[in-house]
Design a protein around this motif. Structure first.
Motif, mmCIF file in Angstrom:
data_model
loop_
_atom_site.group_PDB
_atom_site.id
_atom_site.type_symbol
_atom_site.label_atom_id
_atom_site.label_comp_id
_atom_site.label_asym_id
_atom_site.label_seq_id
_atom_site.Cartn_x
_atom_site.Cartn_y
_atom_site.Cartn_z
ATOM 1 N N ARG A 39 -7.367 8.488 4.903
ATOM 2 C CA ARG A 39 -7.511 7.061 5.197
ATOM 3 C C ARG A 39 -6.831 6.697 6.515
ATOM 4 N NH1 ARG A 39 -5.463 1.597 3.032
ATOM 5 N NH2 ARG A 39 -7.372 0.357 2.928
ATOM 6 N N THR A 40 -7.546 5.965 7.337
ATOM 7 C CA THR A 40 -6.987 5.349 8.547
ATOM 8 C C THR A 40 -7.559 3.949 8.653
ATOM 9 O OG1 THR A 40 -8.780 6.220 9.940
ATOM 10 C CG2 THR A 40 -6.739 7.524 9.811
ATOM 11 N N MET A 41 -6.930 3.134 9.490
ATOM 12 C CA MET A 41 -7.394 1.767 9.698
ATOM 13 C C MET A 41 -7.851 1.599 11.144
ATOM 14 S SD MET A 41 -6.731 0.851 6.631
ATOM 15 C CE MET A 41 -7.120 -0.905 6.673
ATOM 16 N N ARG A 58 -15.050 -3.144 4.395
ATOM 17 C CA ARG A 58 -14.163 -2.052 3.982
ATOM 18 C C ARG A 58 -12.698 -2.432 4.151
ATOM 19 N NH1 ARG A 58 -16.335 3.533 4.278
ATOM 20 N NH2 ARG A 58 -14.123 4.044 4.402
ATOM 21 N N TYR A 60 -11.408 -3.114 6.855
ATOM 22 C CA TYR A 60 -11.075 -2.542 8.162
ATOM 23 C C TYR A 60 -10.496 -1.125 8.081
ATOM 24 C CZ TYR A 60 -11.906 -7.360 9.316
ATOM 25 O OH TYR A 60 -12.495 -8.605 9.427
ATOM 26 N N ASP A 61 -10.798 -0.421 7.008
ATOM 27 C CA ASP A 61 -10.426 1.001 7.005
ATOM 28 C C ASP A 61 -11.596 1.828 7.515
ATOM 29 O OD1 ASP A 61 -12.192 1.408 4.848
ATOM 30 O OD2 ASP A 61 -10.782 2.683 3.784
ATOM 31 N N ASN A 62 -11.317 3.071 7.879
ATOM 32 C CA ASN A 62 -12.319 3.957 8.463
ATOM 33 C C ASN A 62 -12.777 5.000 7.453
ATOM 34 O OD1 ASN A 62 -12.115 2.928 11.181
ATOM 35 N ND2 ASN A 62 -10.191 4.039 11.382
ATOM 36 N N ASP A 97 0.818 -1.213 0.000
ATOM 37 C CA ASP A 97 0.000 0.000 0.000
ATOM 38 C C ASP A 97 0.853 1.264 0.000
ATOM 39 O OD1 ASP A 97 1.019 0.022 2.551
ATOM 40 O OD2 ASP A 97 -0.921 0.063 3.570
ATOM 41 N N ASP A 130 -5.346 1.947 13.779
ATOM 42 C CA ASP A 130 -4.853 3.305 13.990
ATOM 43 C C ASP A 130 -5.669 4.060 15.037
ATOM 44 O OD1 ASP A 130 -2.840 3.287 11.930
ATOM 45 O OD2 ASP A 130 -4.425 3.573 10.440
ATOM 46 N N GLU A 178 -1.760 -4.889 12.485
ATOM 47 C CA GLU A 178 -1.411 -4.267 11.209
ATOM 48 C C GLU A 178 -0.532 -5.134 10.321
ATOM 49 O OE1 GLU A 178 0.338 -0.140 9.288
ATOM 50 O OE2 GLU A 178 0.520 -0.442 11.451
#
Length: 278
Positions: free
Chosen positions: A231-233, A267, A269-271, A53, A236, A84
């Motif tokens: 983008r965050t996971m 998704r 696991y992304d926010n 990524d 995070d 992660e």
């Protein structure tokens, strides 16, 4: 009873299901051990590899994650962990209704560039909501803990010190916003959408910070807003959200009312974009 059938209740001070044996002090100890492992790499430097990524990863990330996974398995056998580097390797367990989220080195770019804003994050998610978390910033000697057994707290803890349960704990409490709002923005991931949000609100001061320390500054009452339009996971944010909400704040989607939730397999696991309010 399977974990999917659990009724989440933390009123007793204990976490639910397979996380029931985890205390706030245990989370703090694990994060401290991971921070102590990371610091020599920070001081001496280490090789950096780019993941698929395009994000960086180092040996410190992998070593710290292995330590955290081993320690969590020892104190909470059977607790699934969304970690992660395990996810990056394609290893995602059946999470059930209660699981841990682990980011062994949040703020890797800060770490690589010899800036102190990197953290160890461990969150516990139950029924799609963060219910406990620890954030440790070893280069800043700062430890933040939220767990239903007690009010949220922070303490000074050097990574080279022998572990001992901190007896000097400062309570965490978000502050009441005044007319002069203080906002926090990402140092490494600032976006045009974030700038537009800040421009639309009457923000008197903007603080730049890295990693999940932005959540901690809101929880400490040092800032009022942290908009994240990038983008965050889940790993995070879960620990930071648990700490902010325990301290009296909110973490919502851009509408300002819908809570940020978890277990978003659809998704990967992304926010979505979110805003942290004091």
């Amino acid at each position: 009873m399977g974990t999917d059938d659990l009724m989440i209740d933390t009123s007793s001070g204990a976490l639910p299901g397979p996380a029931a044996t985890i205390t706030g002090d245990a989370l703090a100890r694990i994060a401290h051990e991971a921070g102590a492992l990371i610091m020599p790499y920070f001081i001496q430097g280490c090789d950096v590899v780019e993941k698929k990524d395009n994000s960086p990863v180092t040996e410190a990330d992998h070593k710290a994650e292995a330590l955290i996974l081993e320690q969590l398995a020892a104190i909470a056998p059977g607790l699934p962990v969304l970690a992660e580097e395990e996810v990056a390797a394609g290893r995602i367990p059946d999470l059930g209704n209660v699981y841990a989220c682990v980011d062994p080195l949040d703020g890797t770019r800060e770490f690589i560039n010899q800036r102190k804003d990197f953290t160890v994050n461990i969150g516990i998610v139950a029924d799609k909501k963060p219910v406990a978390g620890v954030i440790y910033a070893p280069a800043r000697n700062a430890l933040y803990v939220a767990h239903p057994e007690a009010a949220p707290w922070m303490a000074e803890m050097a990574p080279d010190a022998d572990w001992a349960i901190p007896d000097q704990r400062k309570p965490l409490q978000t502050r009441k916003a005044s007319e002069k709002l203080v906002a926090i923005a990402s140092r490494s991931h600032r976006t045009a959408e974030t700038n537009a949000f800040l421009d639309e609100h009457d923000v008197a001061e903007i603080i730049s910070a890295g990693s999940s320390l932005k959540f901690c500054l809101v929880a400490e009452g040092k800032a009022d807003l942290y908009p994240r339009m990038g983008r965050t996971m889940e790993w995070d944010t879960s620990a930071g959200q648990a700490i902010v909400e325990a301290a009296g704040g909110r973490v919502t989607l851009e509408d300002g009312t819908t809570p940020l939730h978890y277990q978003k397999a659809e998704r990967d696991y992304d926010n979505p974009h979110f805003i942290v309010y004091g």
